[in-house]
Design a protein around this motif. Structure first.
Motif, short mmCIF file in Angstrom:
data_model
loop_
_atom_site.label_atom_id
_atom_site.label_comp_id
_atom_site.label_asym_id
_atom_site.label_seq_id
_atom_site.Cartn_x
_atom_site.Cartn_y
_atom_site.Cartn_z
N CYS A 119 0.83 -1.21 0.00
CA CYS A 119 0.00 0.00 0.00
C CYS A 119 0.86 1.25 0.00
O CYS A 119 0.57 2.21 -0.73
N LEU A 120 1.92 1.26 0.81
CA LEU A 120 2.82 2.41 0.87
C LEU A 120 3.50 2.63 -0.48
O LEU A 120 3.60 3.76 -0.97
N SER A 121 3.96 1.55 -1.12
CA SER A 121 4.65 1.67 -2.40
C SER A 121 3.70 2.13 -3.50
O SER A 121 4.04 3.00 -4.31
N LEU A 122 2.50 1.56 -3.53
CA LEU A 122 1.53 1.96 -4.56
C LEU A 122 1.09 3.41 -4.37
O LEU A 122 0.94 4.15 -5.35
N LEU A 123 0.87 3.82 -3.12
CA LEU A 123 0.48 5.21 -2.87
C LEU A 123 1.60 6.17 -3.29
O LEU A 123 1.33 7.23 -3.89
N SER A 124 2.84 5.80 -3.01
CA SER A 124 3.97 6.63 -3.44
C SER A 124 4.05 6.69 -4.96
O SER A 124 4.30 7.76 -5.54
N PHE A 125 3.82 5.56 -5.62
CA PHE A 125 3.89 5.53 -7.09
C PHE A 125 2.79 6.39 -7.71
O PHE A 125 3.01 7.08 -8.70
N ILE A 126 1.61 6.34 -7.12
CA ILE A 126 0.50 7.18 -7.61
C ILE A 126 0.85 8.66 -7.47
O ILE A 126 0.61 9.46 -8.39
N LEU A 127 1.42 9.04 -6.34
CA LEU A 127 1.83 10.43 -6.14
C LEU A 127 2.90 10.83 -7.16
O LEU A 127 2.85 11.93 -7.73
N ILE A 128 3.88 9.96 -7.38
CA ILE A 128 4.95 10.26 -8.33
C ILE A 128 4.38 10.48 -9.73
O ILE A 128 4.72 11.46 -10.41
N THR A 129 3.51 9.58 -10.16
CA THR A 129 2.94 9.68 -11.51
C THR A 129 2.03 10.88 -11.65
O THR A 129 2.10 11.63 -12.64
N ALA A 130 1.17 11.10 -10.66
CA ALA A 130 0.18 12.16 -10.75
C ALA A 130 0.81 13.55 -10.69
O ALA A 130 0.25 14.51 -11.24
N VAL A 131 1.95 13.68 -10.04
CA VAL A 131 2.58 15.00 -9.89
C VAL A 131 3.67 15.23 -10.94
O VAL A 131 3.74 16.30 -11.54
N SER A 132 4.52 14.23 -11.16
CA SER A 132 5.70 14.45 -12.00
C SER A 132 5.35 14.62 -13.48
O SER A 132 5.96 15.45 -14.16
N ILE A 133 4.40 13.85 -14.00
CA ILE A 133 4.10 13.93 -15.43
C ILE A 133 3.48 15.28 -15.79
O ILE A 133 3.95 15.96 -16.72
N PRO A 134 2.42 15.75 -15.10
CA PRO A 134 1.93 17.10 -15.42
C PRO A 134 2.99 18.18 -15.18
O PRO A 134 3.08 19.15 -15.95
N LEU A 135 3.79 18.02 -14.12
CA LEU A 135 4.82 19.02 -13.83
C LEU A 135 5.88 19.05 -14.92
O LEU A 135 6.32 20.13 -15.35
N GLY A 136 6.30 17.87 -15.39
CA GLY A 136 7.29 17.83 -16.46
C GLY A 136 6.78 18.42 -17.76
O GLY A 136 7.49 19.15 -18.46
N LEU A 137 5.51 18.13 -18.09
CA LEU A 137 4.93 18.70 -19.31
C LEU A 137 4.73 20.20 -19.20
O LEU A 137 4.92 20.94 -20.18
N LEU A 138 4.34 20.65 -18.01
CA LEU A 138 4.09 22.08 -17.82
C LEU A 138 5.36 22.90 -17.95
O LEU A 138 5.34 24.01 -18.50
N THR A 139 6.46 22.37 -17.45
CA THR A 139 7.71 23.14 -17.46
C THR A 139 8.55 22.90 -18.71
O THR A 139 9.55 23.60 -18.91
#
Length: 334
Positions: A119-139
């Motif tokens: 659960c901890l790993s999946l929650l971390s992975f969801i946060l990484i994907t949900a934040v990093s991809i829009p942030l990388g595209l935006l910048t």
């Protein structure tokens, strides 16, 4: 119809792409299964060489006769391949032997803890994907404040998760009292409290990987934006956002997906330290305790589970990349 007879094919032209993807996925799954078998056998053989369950249970002061009798009772006198086959069958049926320290079935010990770590790993992975991809595209398409963004990015990558976990515990636990540091709530009695507790641990675990993933995606997108096909598409009047979404992103994602798969595999290992900081009774704490207590059946099972997780993450990345880029599955399915 050719020569008076129908020429049937397994896949119609409309379904050929899906069939190639399925064929590629089956090949990758078979390769992953073979890798799992090799890893599990090497792990079992290594722990079989360095440990003797009969001696560990009776102690070094036991007579050779007693040790031999217990080895026969436990089936340790059988050939290695037969013992490995029985252990592998037990791995998939939930019978991983008995813990030498706790005198309890290994699966009963690690199953709830593996659930927390997952659960901890999946929650971390969801946060990484949900934040990093829009942030990388935006910048990716913006050059303003490049220095500040680079500094923040490097800060996010440099700060280790255990230090971030300490800061989060101090600010939100001790200061704001959103949770009680060091007291993980029981998921069965307080699921909301357990979820909040895991969320802060997941944030501490995901911040460095968010910075790395956003930086990688920003770099790959910028590299694709400089290519001739992008300039040609935009010069012909195509919308920039559509070109970015339909063409640039497809070519920029494969290395990021591979990195995310590696991240998914490493999150389980990284959770060991974070679980110590937040005192989460997960698989990491059990692994550390079992290594210290030389409880080899438990260590062996955890190592194989972690290895399987790494192989699954790599296989999922290969299939996902093949879905994004057809050239990969055309080469892999040949």
């Amino acid at each position: 119809m050719k020569g008076g007879s129908w020429n049937f094919t397994l896949c119609s032209p409309r379904l050929s792409e899906g069939c190639l993807l399925m064929k590629y996925a089956l090949k990758r799954a078979a390769a992953g299964l073979a890798t799992m078998l090799i890893v599990s056998f090497l792990t079992y053989a290594a722990f079989d060489l360095i440990s003797d369950a009969a001696t560990a249970m009776l102690g070094t002061s036991a007579t050779p006769e007693r040790i031999a009798a217990l080895r026969a009772e436990l089936g340790l006198d059988r050939p290695l391949l037969l013992r490995y086959g029985g252990w592998l069958l037990g791995f998939f049926t939930g019978d991983l032997g008995v813990s030498q320290s706790y005198r309890q079935p290994v699966w009963d010990l690690i199953a709830p803890k593996a659930g927390l770590t997952l659960c901890l790993s999946l929650l971390s992975f969801i946060l990484i994907t949900a934040v990093s991809i829009p942030l990388g595209l935006l910048t990716a398409g913006r050059r303003r404040f490049e220095g500040a963004r680079t500094a923040l990015n490097q800060l996010g990558m440099a700060v280790p998760p255990f230090f971030t976990g300490i800061l989060l515990s101090w600010v939100f636990g001790v200061g704001l009292k959103w949770f009680t540091p060091g007291q993980f709530p029981e998921a069965g009695t307080d699921p909301a409290g357990a979820a909040v507790y895991l969320l802060f641990a997941a944030v501490a675990l995901s911040i460095p990987r968010i910075a790395m993933t956003a930086r990688m995606l920003r770099g790959t997108v910028r590299e694709e934006l400089e290519r001739d096909y992008v300039r040609t598409a935009i010069s012909r009047g195509n919308d920039r956002s559509q070109v970015l979404r339909r063409h640039v992103l497809k070519n920029a994602l494969p290395p990021v997906v591979t990195f995310l798969a590696q991240t998914m595999a490493e999150l389980v290992a990284g959770s060991i330290v974070v679980e110590q900081v937040f005192v989460i009774p997960g698989l990491g704490r059990m692994l550390v305790t079992s290594i210290a207590g030389r409880d080899y059946p438990v260590v062996q099972a955890i190592v194989v589970i972690l290895a399987f997780w790494v192989v699954l993450a790599g296989t999922a990345a290969d299939v996902t990349n093949a879905r994004i880029d057809p050239r990969l599955r055309l080469g892999g399915a040949a």
